[in-house]
Motif scaffolding. Structure first.
Motif, PDB file in Angstrom:
ATOM      1  N   THR A   1       0.846  -1.191   0.000  1.00 34.19           N
ATOM      2  CA  THR A   1       0.000   0.000   0.000  1.00 34.19           C
ATOM      3  C   THR A   1       0.886   1.247   0.000  1.00 34.19           C
ATOM      4  OG1 THR A   1      -0.130  -0.030   2.406  1.00 34.19           O
ATOM      5  CG2 THR A   1      -1.888  -1.145   1.200  1.00 34.19           C
ATOM      6  N   GLY A   2       0.334   2.338  -0.516  1.00 33.93           N
ATOM      7  CA  GLY A   2       1.050   3.603  -0.517  1.00 33.93           C
ATOM      8  C   GLY A   2       1.843   3.875  -1.781  1.00 33.93           C
ATOM      9  N   GLY A   3       2.057   2.859  -2.595  1.00 32.18           N
ATOM     10  CA  GLY A   3       2.800   3.053  -3.839  1.00 32.18           C
ATOM     11  C   GLY A   3       1.877   3.449  -4.979  1.00 32.18           C
ATOM     12  N   LYS A   4       2.448   3.587  -6.168  1.00 33.88           N
ATOM     13  CA  LYS A   4       1.670   3.978  -7.338  1.00 33.88           C
ATOM     14  C   LYS A   4       0.601   2.942  -7.674  1.00 33.88           C
ATOM     15  CE  LYS A   4       5.055   6.936  -9.555  1.00 33.88           C
ATOM     16  NZ  LYS A   4       5.870   7.193 -10.735  1.00 33.88           N
ATOM     17  N   ALA A   5       0.938   1.663  -7.525  1.00 33.66           N
ATOM     18  CA  ALA A   5      -0.026   0.608  -7.831  1.00 33.66           C
ATOM     19  C   ALA A   5      -1.243   0.713  -6.926  1.00 33.66           C
ATOM     20  CB  ALA A   5       0.614  -0.769  -7.693  1.00 33.66           C
ATOM     21  N   SER A   6      -1.031   1.057  -5.691  1.00 31.63           N
ATOM     22  CA  SER A   6      -2.124   1.214  -4.732  1.00 31.63           C
ATOM     23  C   SER A   6      -3.006   2.400  -5.106  1.00 31.63           C
ATOM     24  CB  SER A   6      -1.550   1.406  -3.326  1.00 31.63           C
ATOM     25  OG  SER A   6      -2.576   1.611  -2.392  1.00 31.63           O
ATOM     26  N   ILE A   7      -2.381   3.475  -5.540  1.00 30.47           N
ATOM     27  CA  ILE A   7      -3.126   4.669  -5.956  1.00 30.47           C
ATOM     28  C   ILE A   7      -3.983   4.345  -7.179  1.00 30.47           C
ATOM     29  CG2 ILE A   7      -2.884   7.002  -6.920  1.00 30.47           C
ATOM     30  CD1 ILE A   7      -0.315   7.230  -5.149  1.00 30.47           C
ATOM     31  N   VAL A   8      -3.390   3.661  -8.161  1.00 32.59           N
ATOM     32  CA  VAL A   8      -4.118   3.290  -9.374  1.00 32.59           C
ATOM     33  C   VAL A   8      -5.250   2.324  -9.034  1.00 32.59           C
ATOM     34  CG1 VAL A   8      -3.939   2.070 -11.583  1.00 32.59           C
ATOM     35  CG2 VAL A   8      -2.182   3.711 -10.919  1.00 32.59           C
ATOM     36  N   ARG A   9      -4.979   1.367  -8.174  1.00 33.71           N
ATOM     37  CA  ARG A   9      -6.006   0.396  -7.766  1.00 33.71           C
ATOM     38  C   ARG A   9      -7.208   1.110  -7.149  1.00 33.71           C
ATOM     39  NH1 ARG A   9      -7.357  -2.794  -3.076  1.00 33.71           N
ATOM     40  NH2 ARG A   9      -8.131  -4.827  -3.757  1.00 33.71           N
ATOM     41  N   ASN A  10      -6.950   2.008  -6.221  1.00 30.15           N
ATOM     42  CA  ASN A  10      -8.036   2.742  -5.568  1.00 30.15           C
ATOM     43  C   ASN A  10      -8.822   3.591  -6.568  1.00 30.15           C
ATOM     44  OD1 ASN A  10      -7.340   1.631  -3.113  1.00 30.15           O
ATOM     45  ND2 ASN A  10      -6.066   3.363  -2.512  1.00 30.15           N
ATOM     46  N   LEU A  11      -8.102   4.176  -7.517  1.00 28.27           N
ATOM     47  CA  LEU A  11      -8.745   4.989  -8.541  1.00 28.27           C
ATOM     48  C   LEU A  11      -9.661   4.138  -9.409  1.00 28.27           C
ATOM     49  CD1 LEU A  11      -8.582   7.982  -9.424  1.00 28.27           C
ATOM     50  CD2 LEU A  11      -6.886   7.269 -11.104  1.00 28.27           C
ATOM     51  N   LEU A  12      -9.173   2.990  -9.857  1.00 23.72           N
ATOM     52  CA  LEU A  12      -9.962   2.120 -10.727  1.00 23.72           C
ATOM     53  C   LEU A  12     -11.189   1.540 -10.027  1.00 23.72           C
ATOM     54  CD1 LEU A  12      -7.127   0.189 -12.591  1.00 23.72           C
ATOM     55  CD2 LEU A  12      -8.563   2.035 -13.481  1.00 23.72           C
ATOM     56  N   LEU A  13     -11.116   1.413  -8.724  1.00 18.97           N
ATOM     57  CA  LEU A  13     -12.247   0.873  -7.968  1.00 18.97           C
ATOM     58  C   LEU A  13     -13.186   1.969  -7.464  1.00 18.97           C
ATOM     59  CD1 LEU A  13     -10.397  -1.936  -5.983  1.00 18.97           C
ATOM     60  CD2 LEU A  13     -11.826  -2.179  -8.030  1.00 18.97           C
ATOM     61  N   SER A  14     -12.852   3.218  -7.765  1.00 18.95           N
ATOM     62  CA  SER A  14     -13.645   4.356  -7.298  1.00 18.95           C
ATOM     63  C   SER A  14     -14.810   4.653  -8.246  1.00 18.95           C
ATOM     64  CB  SER A  14     -12.739   5.588  -7.214  1.00 18.95           C
ATOM     65  OG  SER A  14     -13.498   6.758  -7.117  1.00 18.95           O
ATOM     66  N   VAL A  15     -15.996   4.770  -7.695  1.00 25.01           N
ATOM     67  CA  VAL A  15     -17.179   5.131  -8.486  1.00 25.01           C
ATOM     68  C   VAL A  15     -17.036   6.563  -8.996  1.00 25.01           C
ATOM     69  CG1 VAL A  15     -19.676   5.491  -8.363  1.00 25.01           C
ATOM     70  CG2 VAL A  15     -18.644   3.530  -7.215  1.00 25.01           C
ATOM     71  N   ASP A  16     -16.486   7.437  -8.179  1.00 29.42           N
ATOM     72  CA  ASP A  16     -16.314   8.843  -8.559  1.00 29.42           C
ATOM     73  C   ASP A  16     -15.408   8.999  -9.776  1.00 29.42           C
ATOM     74  OD1 ASP A  16     -17.949   9.705  -6.511  1.00 29.42           O
ATOM     75  OD2 ASP A  16     -16.291  10.125  -5.139  1.00 29.42           O
ATOM     76  N   TYR A  17     -14.336   8.216  -9.845  1.00 23.76           N
ATOM     77  CA  TYR A  17     -13.418   8.307 -10.979  1.00 23.76           C
ATOM     78  C   TYR A  17     -14.151   8.018 -12.283  1.00 23.76           C
ATOM     79  CZ  TYR A  17      -9.918   7.281 -14.439  1.00 23.76           C
ATOM     80  OH  TYR A  17      -9.201   7.268 -15.608  1.00 23.76           O
ATOM     81  N   TRP A  18     -14.939   6.947 -12.300  1.00 19.58           N
ATOM     82  CA  TRP A  18     -15.624   6.550 -13.526  1.00 19.58           C
ATOM     83  C   TRP A  18     -16.708   7.548 -13.910  1.00 19.58           C
ATOM     84  CZ3 TRP A  18     -12.975   3.534 -16.382  1.00 19.58           C
ATOM     85  CH2 TRP A  18     -12.090   2.636 -15.795  1.00 19.58           C
ATOM     86  N   ALA A  19     -17.381   8.118 -12.936  1.00 18.40           N
ATOM     87  CA  ALA A  19     -18.393   9.136 -13.224  1.00 18.40           C
ATOM     88  C   ALA A  19     -17.720  10.383 -13.817  1.00 18.40           C
ATOM     89  CB  ALA A  19     -19.161   9.491 -11.955  1.00 18.40           C
ATOM     90  N   HIS A  20     -16.583  10.761 -13.248  1.00 19.27           N
ATOM     91  CA  HIS A  20     -15.842  11.920 -13.739  1.00 19.27           C
ATOM     92  C   HIS A  20     -15.328  11.655 -15.159  1.00 19.27           C
ATOM     93  CE1 HIS A  20     -13.534  15.600 -13.390  1.00 19.27           C
ATOM     94  NE2 HIS A  20     -12.433  14.946 -13.740  1.00 19.27           N
ATOM     95  N   ALA A  21     -14.785  10.477 -15.395  1.00 17.85           N
ATOM     96  CA  ALA A  21     -14.277  10.124 -16.728  1.00 17.85           C
ATOM     97  C   ALA A  21     -15.405  10.153 -17.758  1.00 17.85           C
ATOM     98  CB  ALA A  21     -13.625   8.742 -16.693  1.00 17.85           C
ATOM     99  N   ASP A  22     -16.557   9.642 -17.382  1.00 20.88           N
ATOM    100  CA  ASP A  22     -17.705   9.629 -18.291  1.00 20.88           C
ATOM    101  C   ASP A  22     -18.148  11.053 -18.640  1.00 20.88           C
ATOM    102  OD1 ASP A  22     -19.640   8.131 -19.790  1.00 20.88           O
ATOM    103  OD2 ASP A  22     -21.130   8.702 -18.289  1.00 20.88           O
ATOM    104  N   ARG A  23     -18.169  11.935 -17.649  1.00 16.75           N
ATOM    105  CA  ARG A  23     -18.551  13.333 -17.895  1.00 16.75           C
ATOM    106  C   ARG A  23     -17.534  14.022 -18.807  1.00 16.75           C
ATOM    107  NH1 ARG A  23     -19.923  13.113 -12.415  1.00 16.75           N
ATOM    108  NH2 ARG A  23     -18.036  14.209 -11.815  1.00 16.75           N
ATOM    109  N   LEU A  24     -16.249  13.777 -18.563  1.00 20.28           N
ATOM    110  CA  LEU A  24     -15.220  14.402 -19.399  1.00 20.28           C
ATOM    111  C   LEU A  24     -15.292  13.920 -20.844  1.00 20.28           C
ATOM    112  CD1 LEU A  24     -12.075  14.494 -17.094  1.00 20.28           C
ATOM    113  CD2 LEU A  24     -13.251  16.431 -18.128  1.00 20.28           C
TER     114      LEU A  24
END
Length: 106
Positions: A47-70
């Motif tokens: 945890t705490g590395g880049k892979a962890s950051i990317v993992r959390n982002l990919l599992l985030s509902v907010d990220y996908w909603a933001h990507a869809d809007r963009l």
């Protein structure tokens, strides 16, 4: 797409349209990306590395909603640019394309 392996495009900060293509590619591959991020192998990464950051982002509902809007926001501009590019863009087409673009801005 038969016979071709899907490829996730990598962001190259050179042009705004690149972000559109990257996000659109990610949205197309969303299920596979989320499955990979939720896999046991990714769970074993520190945890705490880049892979962890990317993992959390990919599992985030907010990220996908933001990507869809963009993507929805950028698609008309990308379409307009591609419509007007070419060996012989016609001046008469510019007015029509700009009017269509204006509908998305106003």
């Amino acid at each position: 797409m038969a016979g071709k392996r899907p490829v996730i495009e990598v962001n190259v900060p050179m042009c705004w349209a690149t972000n559109f293509f990257v996000l659109n590619s990610q949205l197309t591959s969303r299920q596979a990306l989320q499955m990979a991020a939720g896999s046991e192998e990714w769970g074993k990464l520190p945890t705490g590395g880049k892979a962890s950051i990317v993992r959390n982002l990919l599992l985030s509902v907010d990220y996908w909603a933001h990507a869809d809007r963009l993507v929805s926001l950028l698609r008309p501009f990308s379409d307009a640019v591609h419509h007007l590019e070419g060996d012989k863009p016609h001046l008469a087409e510019c007015h029509v394309v700009l009017l269509e673009l204006r509908k998305h801005v106003v």
